[in-house]
Motif scaffolding. Structure first.
Motif, mmCIF file in Angstrom:
data_model
loop_
_atom_site.group_PDB
_atom_site.id
_atom_site.type_symbol
_atom_site.label_atom_id
_atom_site.label_comp_id
_atom_site.label_asym_id
_atom_site.label_seq_id
_atom_site.Cartn_x
_atom_site.Cartn_y
_atom_site.Cartn_z
ATOM 1 N N LEU A 57 0.880 -0.887 -0.280
ATOM 2 C CA LEU A 57 -0.130 0.476 0.054
ATOM 3 C C LEU A 57 0.940 1.321 -0.475
ATOM 4 C CD1 LEU A 57 -2.700 1.313 -0.235
ATOM 5 C CD2 LEU A 57 -2.127 1.459 2.408
ATOM 6 N N MET A 58 0.409 1.951 -1.319
ATOM 7 C CA MET A 58 1.396 3.447 -1.333
ATOM 8 C C MET A 58 0.638 4.395 -1.360
ATOM 9 S SD MET A 58 4.572 4.111 -3.894
ATOM 10 C CE MET A 58 5.990 3.004 -3.081
ATOM 11 N N ALA A 59 1.081 5.337 -0.966
ATOM 12 C CA ALA A 59 -0.010 6.587 -0.842
ATOM 13 C C ALA A 59 0.766 7.743 -1.184
ATOM 14 C CB ALA A 59 -0.274 6.659 0.613
ATOM 15 N N LEU A 60 0.048 8.164 -2.259
ATOM 16 C CA LEU A 60 1.023 9.108 -3.557
ATOM 17 C C LEU A 60 0.079 10.254 -3.165
ATOM 18 C CD1 LEU A 60 1.867 7.738 -7.035
ATOM 19 C CD2 LEU A 60 2.769 8.427 -4.803
ATOM 20 N N ASP A 61 0.382 12.036 -3.404
ATOM 21 C CA ASP A 61 -0.242 12.858 -2.740
ATOM 22 C C ASP A 61 -1.367 12.793 -4.738
ATOM 23 O OD1 ASP A 61 -1.112 15.669 -2.283
ATOM 24 O OD2 ASP A 61 0.778 16.516 -3.001
ATOM 25 N N ALA A 62 -2.355 13.829 -4.484
ATOM 26 C CA ALA A 62 -2.823 14.070 -6.107
ATOM 27 C C ALA A 62 -2.495 14.739 -6.226
ATOM 28 C CB ALA A 62 -4.235 13.395 -5.208
ATOM 29 N N ASP A 63 -2.120 15.523 -5.922
ATOM 30 C CA ASP A 63 -1.623 17.278 -6.669
ATOM 31 C C ASP A 63 -0.396 16.601 -7.283
ATOM 32 O OD1 ASP A 63 -3.969 18.612 -6.391
ATOM 33 O OD2 ASP A 63 -3.566 18.685 -4.857
ATOM 34 N N SER A 64 0.768 16.704 -6.257
ATOM 35 C CA SER A 64 2.428 16.033 -6.889
ATOM 36 C C SER A 64 2.847 14.968 -7.011
ATOM 37 C CB SER A 64 3.220 17.056 -6.234
ATOM 38 O OG SER A 64 2.759 16.048 -4.325
ATOM 39 N N MET A 65 2.094 13.796 -7.111
ATOM 40 C CA MET A 65 2.202 12.164 -7.748
ATOM 41 C C MET A 65 3.779 11.851 -6.731
ATOM 42 S SD MET A 65 0.265 11.028 -9.338
ATOM 43 C CE MET A 65 -1.665 11.979 -9.565
ATOM 44 N N GLU A 66 3.567 13.306 -5.592
ATOM 45 C CA GLU A 66 4.888 12.544 -4.320
ATOM 46 C C GLU A 66 4.767 11.332 -3.701
ATOM 47 O OE1 GLU A 66 7.945 13.221 -4.890
ATOM 48 O OE2 GLU A 66 7.542 13.924 -7.446
ATOM 49 N N PRO A 67 5.096 10.638 -3.299
ATOM 50 C CA PRO A 67 4.545 9.450 -2.445
ATOM 51 C C PRO A 67 5.206 10.297 -0.701
ATOM 52 C CG PRO A 67 6.785 8.276 -3.672
ATOM 53 C CD PRO A 67 6.578 10.310 -3.628
ATOM 54 N N ILE A 68 3.265 9.771 -0.390
ATOM 55 C CA ILE A 68 3.420 10.872 1.550
ATOM 56 C C ILE A 68 3.972 9.757 2.645
ATOM 57 C CG2 ILE A 68 2.671 12.840 0.907
ATOM 58 C CD1 ILE A 68 -0.457 12.201 0.967
ATOM 59 N N PRO A 69 4.311 9.814 3.485
ATOM 60 C CA PRO A 69 3.862 9.436 4.900
ATOM 61 C C PRO A 69 2.821 9.765 5.433
ATOM 62 C CG PRO A 69 5.271 10.733 4.758
ATOM 63 C CD PRO A 69 5.611 10.666 3.646
ATOM 64 N N VAL A 70 1.727 8.377 5.602
ATOM 65 C CA VAL A 70 0.534 8.427 5.611
ATOM 66 C C VAL A 70 0.446 7.580 6.800
ATOM 67 C CG1 VAL A 70 -1.788 8.662 5.553
ATOM 68 C CG2 VAL A 70 -0.139 9.947 4.436
ATOM 69 N N LYS A 71 0.144 7.653 7.973
ATOM 70 C CA LYS A 71 -0.487 6.758 9.015
ATOM 71 C C LYS A 71 -1.944 5.961 8.211
ATOM 72 C CE LYS A 71 1.890 7.820 12.479
ATOM 73 N NZ LYS A 71 3.314 7.263 12.674
ATOM 74 N N VAL A 72 -1.593 4.487 8.544
ATOM 75 C CA VAL A 72 -2.836 3.689 8.579
ATOM 76 C C VAL A 72 -2.861 2.364 8.878
ATOM 77 C CG1 VAL A 72 -2.243 3.884 5.790
ATOM 78 C CG2 VAL A 72 -1.568 2.276 6.194
ATOM 79 N N ARG A 73 -4.244 2.247 9.188
ATOM 80 C CA ARG A 73 -4.355 1.165 9.906
ATOM 81 C C ARG A 73 -3.972 -0.203 9.409
ATOM 82 N NH1 ARG A 73 -7.429 5.353 12.714
ATOM 83 N NH2 ARG A 73 -8.979 4.726 11.675
ATOM 84 N N VAL A 74 -3.467 -1.439 9.472
ATOM 85 C CA VAL A 74 -3.896 -2.361 9.247
ATOM 86 C C VAL A 74 -4.717 -3.837 10.087
ATOM 87 C CG1 VAL A 74 -2.650 -4.452 7.425
ATOM 88 C CG2 VAL A 74 -1.929 -1.867 7.334
ATOM 89 N N GLY A 75 -5.034 -4.249 9.261
ATOM 90 C CA GLY A 75 -6.127 -5.449 10.485
ATOM 91 C C GLY A 75 -6.794 -6.667 9.450
ATOM 92 N N GLN A 76 -6.494 -7.816 10.270
ATOM 93 C CA GLN A 76 -8.117 -8.668 9.886
ATOM 94 C C GLN A 76 -9.081 -8.213 8.837
ATOM 95 O OE1 GLN A 76 -6.259 -11.262 9.719
ATOM 96 N NE2 GLN A 76 -7.480 -12.635 8.326
ATOM 97 N N ALA A 77 -9.439 -8.250 7.870
ATOM 98 C CA ALA A 77 -10.746 -7.424 6.825
ATOM 99 C C ALA A 77 -11.382 -8.768 7.941
ATOM 100 C CB ALA A 77 -11.025 -8.058 5.835
ATOM 101 N N VAL A 78 -12.862 -7.809 7.920
ATOM 102 C CA VAL A 78 -14.293 -8.157 8.043
ATOM 103 C C VAL A 78 -15.068 -7.359 7.450
ATOM 104 C CG1 VAL A 78 -13.474 -9.107 11.216
ATOM 105 C CG2 VAL A 78 -13.635 -6.527 10.456
ATOM 106 N N GLU A 79 -16.470 -7.735 8.639
ATOM 107 C CA GLU A 79 -17.820 -7.347 7.991
ATOM 108 C C GLU A 79 -17.517 -5.561 8.318
ATOM 109 O OE1 GLU A 79 -19.645 -8.013 4.889
ATOM 110 O OE2 GLU A 79 -17.574 -9.336 4.429
ATOM 111 N N THR A 80 -18.277 -5.100 7.800
ATOM 112 C CA THR A 80 -18.459 -4.178 8.745
ATOM 113 C C THR A 80 -19.091 -4.575 9.974
ATOM 114 O OG1 THR A 80 -19.006 -2.410 6.651
ATOM 115 C CG2 THR A 80 -19.900 -1.695 8.738
ATOM 116 N N VAL A 81 -18.309 -3.755 10.918
ATOM 117 C CA VAL A 81 -19.273 -3.620 11.864
ATOM 118 C C VAL A 81 -18.400 -2.787 12.445
ATOM 119 C CG1 VAL A 81 -18.402 -6.252 12.464
ATOM 120 C CG2 VAL A 81 -16.925 -3.887 13.543
#
Length: 143
Positions: A57-81
């Motif tokens: 999972l790589m995050a890019l800025d939509a305007d400059s197309m440069e990689p940006i460090p963003v906090k993301v939560r990664v976990g086990q996929a479940v149905e919406t709870v």
């Protein structure tokens, strides 16, 4: 490994027909393994390349197309709870900074309110745009 071989993409909701065809071609060649893949037709293993994709999972800025460090939560996929108004699609998550490697059956969601994703599925390369000041103040007033 940094890559996975799977015919599904977009959070396992869509199946790629070329990826399935590549996997099935190699399985069909395995019916006569010695004459095909171990013989003169070893190049047929390249058909598996259609099903290979990165697990990142790589995050890019939509305007400059440069990689940006963003906090993301990664976990086990479940149905919406979760509570009404605050749905969660992952459980047992860990917070990382992008770029992130994701395992099989894992899903990611943004861990910060500073950015908004331009796609609904966070996998592969994701374009992010900074939220406007008016939009973020409206969200904080709702809470």
């Amino acid at each position: 490994g940094l890559v996975t071989m799977a015919p599904y993409h977009s959070d396992r909701t869509l199946m790629s027909i070329p990826a399935v065809a590549g996997i099935l071609a190699v399985l069909y060649c395995c019916l006569d393994f010695n004459a095909t893949l171990l013989g003169k037709h070893h190049y047929l293993m390249y058909t598996l390349a259609c099903a290979i994709r990165p697990r990142m999972l790589m995050a890019l800025d939509a305007d400059s197309m440069e990689p940006i460090p963003v906090k993301v939560r990664v976990g086990q996929a479940v149905e919406t709870v979760g509570q009404a108004g605050r749905p969660k699609t992952i459980t047992g998550f860990q917070t990382h900074s992008t770029p992130v490697l994701m395992g099989h059956g894992e899903r990611a969601e943004l861990g910060t309110e500073e950015y908004e994703a331009l796609t609904s599925v966070l996998e592969g390369i994701v374009l992010l745009r900074k939220k406007s000041a008016g939009a973020s103040s409206m969200e904080t007033s709702k809470q």
